[in-house]
Design an enzyme around this catalytic site. Structure first.
Site, PDB file in Angstrom:
ATOM      1  N   ASP A  67     142.197 -19.008  73.119  1.00  0.00           N
ATOM      2  CA  ASP A  67     142.915 -18.246  72.090  1.00  0.00           C
ATOM      3  C   ASP A  67     142.289 -18.367  70.704  1.00  0.00           C
ATOM      4  O   ASP A  67     141.375 -19.168  70.489  1.00  0.00           O
ATOM      5  CB  ASP A  67     144.384 -18.684  72.062  1.00  0.00           C
ATOM      6  CG  ASP A  67     144.549 -20.198  72.054  1.00  0.00           C
ATOM      7  OD1 ASP A  67     143.556 -20.896  71.791  1.00  0.00           O
ATOM      8  OD2 ASP A  67     145.662 -20.672  72.309  1.00  0.00           O
ATOM      9  N   ASN A 136     157.143 -26.392  73.310  1.00  0.00           N
ATOM     10  CA  ASN A 136     158.069 -25.418  73.932  1.00  0.00           C
ATOM     11  C   ASN A 136     157.525 -24.902  75.273  1.00  0.00           C
ATOM     12  O   ASN A 136     158.027 -23.914  75.804  1.00  0.00           O
ATOM     13  CB  ASN A 136     158.361 -24.253  72.978  1.00  0.00           C
ATOM     14  CG  ASN A 136     157.123 -23.422  72.652  1.00  0.00           C
ATOM     15  OD1 ASN A 136     156.034 -23.719  73.145  1.00  0.00           O
ATOM     16  ND2 ASN A 136     157.283 -22.397  71.840  1.00  0.00           N
ATOM     17  N   HIS A 138     154.491 -23.684  75.747  1.00  0.00           N
ATOM     18  CA  HIS A 138     153.479 -22.613  75.685  1.00  0.00           C
ATOM     19  C   HIS A 138     152.114 -23.116  76.137  1.00  0.00           C
ATOM     20  O   HIS A 138     151.776 -24.289  75.992  1.00  0.00           O
ATOM     21  CB  HIS A 138     153.445 -21.916  74.315  1.00  0.00           C
ATOM     22  CG  HIS A 138     152.777 -22.657  73.207  1.00  0.00           C
ATOM     23  ND1 HIS A 138     153.447 -23.107  72.097  1.00  0.00           N
ATOM     24  CD2 HIS A 138     151.480 -22.997  73.002  1.00  0.00           C
ATOM     25  CE1 HIS A 138     152.592 -23.687  71.266  1.00  0.00           C
ATOM     26  NE2 HIS A 138     151.394 -23.644  71.808  1.00  0.00           N
ATOM     27  N   GLU A 143     153.670 -17.602  74.722  1.00  0.00           N
ATOM     28  CA  GLU A 143     154.917 -18.170  74.225  1.00  0.00           C
ATOM     29  C   GLU A 143     156.075 -17.918  75.208  1.00  0.00           C
ATOM     30  O   GLU A 143     156.030 -16.977  76.000  1.00  0.00           O
ATOM     31  CB  GLU A 143     155.264 -17.521  72.877  1.00  0.00           C
ATOM     32  CG  GLU A 143     154.324 -17.894  71.739  1.00  0.00           C
ATOM     33  CD  GLU A 143     154.651 -19.253  71.109  1.00  0.00           C
ATOM     34  OE1 GLU A 143     155.070 -20.170  71.821  1.00  0.00           O
ATOM     35  OE2 GLU A 143     154.457 -19.366  69.883  1.00  0.00           O
TER      36      GLU A 143
HETATM   37  C1  GLP Z   1     148.212 -24.539  70.071  1.00  0.00           C
HETATM   38  C2  GLP Z   1     147.214 -24.007  71.066  1.00  0.00           C
HETATM   39  C3  GLP Z   1     147.481 -24.512  72.456  1.00  0.00           C
HETATM   40  C4  GLP Z   1     147.684 -26.009  72.435  1.00  0.00           C
HETATM   41  C5  GLP Z   1     148.881 -26.313  71.581  1.00  0.00           C
HETATM   42  C6  GLP Z   1     149.197 -27.787  71.524  1.00  0.00           C
HETATM   43  O1  GLP Z   1     149.366 -23.787  69.998  1.00  0.00           O
HETATM   44  N1  GLP Z   1     147.190 -22.590  71.073  1.00  0.00           N
HETATM   45  O2  GLP Z   1     146.397 -24.164  73.300  1.00  0.00           O
HETATM   46  O3  GLP Z   1     147.887 -26.476  73.744  1.00  0.00           O
HETATM   47  O4  GLP Z   1     148.581 -25.883  70.257  1.00  0.00           O
HETATM   48  O5  GLP Z   1     148.429 -28.392  70.537  1.00  0.00           O
HETATM   49  P1  GLP Z   1     148.304 -29.931  70.303  1.00  0.00           P
HETATM   50  O6  GLP Z   1     147.353 -30.413  71.332  1.00  0.00           O
HETATM   51  O7  GLP Z   1     147.748 -30.052  68.917  1.00  0.00           O
HETATM   52  O8  GLP Z   1     149.641 -30.515  70.431  1.00  0.00           O
END
Ligand code: GLP
Length: 263
Positions: A67, A136, A138, A143
């Site tokens: 993404d 959440n 995702h 989402e």
């Molecule tokens: C973002 C990314 C996800 C990732 C999530 C969790 O939203 N788009 O791919 O898994 O954050 O991030 P973190 O690893 O910083 O908790």
């Protein structure tokens, strides 16, 4: 689903790197799906160290990131493109033409989506997809909602995601409200999936992922029906499911209603 409990973040990163190292060595060429966020930073660090020690070659690795934030250029330090170069690509011998990250700035939305999908198809699909998880549930930027998308698409970020990711920005208002993400359908097409989870903020989402009802309001639950998913979670992230873990070596096979010792 195979769940591996790591002692802490470092242990999770090391365990994850072992899996990636073996795939990078054994599968040529390897199509690697990559994630961003704080969770895989340690994994990238391990892989960079392994490369620096002369034990890894990325010549035949192709990467596809999940993404990107809409509106951020690759030169913006908060873009996922910048993140990937900072933590990984700048330090290894991957070919630039083998790196694929959805752009955050573009003129023709449909063309960007079609090109990204086509690039994955042309490469032969993703062999191993690395995932983090949002609190959440995702995945990428898929989402929670009434439905999930198969293909790459543009999403409105949920307020909880904006809040959670604001820790990387100067303030919450700077967090883009939209993103482009690979769809859950494409992610589910990967031959193998490795999901990483660290910290107690992920415990609820992880418990749902592993033993919750499969539903679009927690996108990660759909991973239950993928035939080849490994989860490496540290103790904090897995504390809500710890009661279900009986294997002494901390390594179990977990399906929605059944557990077996693994390894
Ligand atoms: C973002 C990314 C996800 C990732 C999530 C969790 O939203 N788009 O791919 O898994 O954050 O991030 P973190 O690893 O910083 O908790």
């Amino acid at each position: 689903m195979q769940l591996i409990i790591a002692n802490n973040y470092e242990d999770m990163s090391k365990k994850a790197s072992k899996l990636l190292i073996s795939r990078i060595k054994d599968t040529i060429p390897l199509n690697l799906g990559l994630a961003t966020g704080s969770t895989p930073v340690g994994l990238y660090k391990e892989l960079v160290t392994e490369y620096a020690n002369g034990n890894l070659d990325f010549e035949h690795t192709r990467t596809f990131n999940l993404d990107e934030y809409i509106g951020l250029s690759p030169y913006n330090p908060n873009s996922y493109s910048y993140y990937m170069w900072k933590h990984f690509f700048s330090h290894i011998n991957i070919r630039k033409e083998n790196i694929h990250i959805p752009p955050g700035i573009f003129a023709n939305e449909q063309k960007v989506i079609d090109d990204y999908e086509e690039a994955i198809v042309q490469a032969g699909g993703i062999d191993l997809q690395v995932l983090g998880i949002g609190a959440n549930g995702h995945i990428g930027f898929n989402e929670p909602g009434e439905s999930l998308s198969v293909s790459t698409h543009i999403v409105e970020l949920k307020s909880e995601t904006i809040k959670a990711n604001s820790r990387f920005f100067e303030n919450k208002d700077e967090v883009p409200k939209k993103a482009i993400t690979m769809g859950m359908g494409k992610i589910m097409e990967a031959k193998e999936i490795l999901l990483l989870a660290s910290g107690k903020e992920k415990a609820k989402a992880l418990a749902q992922t592993v033993k919750g009802i499969v539903e679009t309001h927690c996108p990660s639950t759909i991973l239950q029906i993928h035939p080849n998913v490994k989860i490496i979670a540290d103790k904090e992230a897995s504390f809500l499911i710890a009661d279900r873990i009986r294997a002494s070596n901390n390594c179990i096979l977990f399906s929605s209603d059944r557990m077996e010792q693994y390894g």
